[in-house]
Design a protein around this motif. Sequence first.
Motif, PDB file in Angstrom:
ATOM      1  N   CYS A 101       0.846  -1.194   0.000  1.00  0.00           N
ATOM      2  CA  CYS A 101       0.000   0.000   0.000  1.00  0.00           C
ATOM      3  C   CYS A 101       0.891   1.257   0.000  1.00  0.00           C
ATOM      4  O   CYS A 101       1.793   1.373   0.832  1.00  0.00           O
ATOM      5  N   HIS A 109       0.113   4.116   0.970  1.00  0.00           N
ATOM      6  CA  HIS A 109      -0.173   4.992   2.117  1.00  0.00           C
ATOM      7  C   HIS A 109       0.440   4.462   3.407  1.00  0.00           C
ATOM      8  O   HIS A 109       1.108   5.187   4.134  1.00  0.00           O
ATOM      9  N   CYS A 110       0.201   3.161   3.703  1.00  0.00           N
ATOM     10  CA  CYS A 110       0.620   2.657   5.018  1.00  0.00           C
ATOM     11  C   CYS A 110       1.632   1.508   4.897  1.00  0.00           C
ATOM     12  O   CYS A 110       2.095   0.996   5.915  1.00  0.00           O
ATOM     13  N   CYS A 168      -6.202  -2.641   0.760  1.00  0.00           N
ATOM     14  CA  CYS A 168      -5.146  -2.632   1.774  1.00  0.00           C
ATOM     15  C   CYS A 168      -5.672  -3.233   3.074  1.00  0.00           C
ATOM     16  O   CYS A 168      -6.745  -2.876   3.543  1.00  0.00           O
ATOM     17  N   CYS A 209      -6.374   1.889   7.615  1.00  0.00           N
ATOM     18  CA  CYS A 209      -6.106   2.401   6.262  1.00  0.00           C
ATOM     19  C   CYS A 209      -7.271   2.033   5.351  1.00  0.00           C
ATOM     20  O   CYS A 209      -8.093   2.869   5.016  1.00  0.00           O
TER      21      CYS A 209
END
Length: 282
Positions: free
Chosen positions: A24, A26-27, A40, A45
């Motif tokens: 992912c 983002h995370c 994800c 998230c």
Amino acid sequence: MKAMVAITDEKPSGWTSNPGPLRCPHCHSALHRTAAGFHCNGQRCGASFPICDGVLVIRDAPTDDNKTAADFYNSQLWPKVRFWEHLFWAVNGGEKRARDVVLRRLPQRPGLCLLDVAIGDGVYTSWLPEDWSIIGVDVSTCQLAACRRRNPSRDLRLVLGEAEDLPFYDGEFDAVLSNGGFNHFNDPEAALREMARVAKPGAPVVVADEKPDFLNFGHRLGLPGLDRWIASRVMSMGDDFADLVERHRNIDIAAIGRRVLNDSSYEVIWRGGGYLLVGAAP
Ligand SMILES: C[S@@+](CC[C@H](N)C(=O)[O-])C[C@H]1O[C@@H](n2cnc3c(N)ncnc32)[C@H](O)[C@@H]1O
Ligand SMILES: [Zn+2]
């Protein structure tokens, strides 16, 4: 990420149930395949990434110079500029021969897992061994669609996303290639760091492009505005992309290579019109 319509992936897209090296953006948690794309698993998230027309959409709203590049490569300007690209290849002994100067720096071994950053329409993909597994990243939906049409049957997985933030785990790829887009990335050094991060330690990272100051007729005459005019009007790049080319004309590719890669080497190719940067991922 902007909302997009997720189209169920009916045609084979290469994105099977195995997510391969995907994480992912983002995370950094693992992504899992769903009917419409990837999801994800990270706590708090829960981001989703659709597969649209066979392309995994990690980021569909690039910013700054990456947006300018995406708009240009999605527009009718790029096919016009391609005339000049073909002329450039002709002057350099033909496209296959000129591109081979770059492609032969990739390890020639069976079953290679290659990341191609800024894959575009994947003109040279058919010149790479059939048993290589290729993941291509690009900011242009039109170029990725063309790449998919051009390569209907090979192991090719395409991602809409930016070079500066690659959605892969560290040390996954046997080699990383980026040809023809590097000069105009928002942040070429951040992109090279990402390419080195996702390559296996010691794996080759191969970058080539025209020299950033390739268009220098006007600058040599003391008329810098002339080069921008040639780019925009004669070569049909349009004002925004011509401005981008001008803004990036002084980037020091060799220095970027030395800062990021081990054993970095910088070589001028294509009769002085281009460069080849090769190094090993730390
Ligand atoms: C001249 S094309 C090169 C395509 C292909 N690699 C080749 O050699 O024919 C440049 C490509 O870079 C892509 N690109 C530009 N900036 C990018 C970025 N930051 N991340 C990923 N792709 C990018 C463009 O969308 C375009 O498809
Ligand atoms: Zn996440």
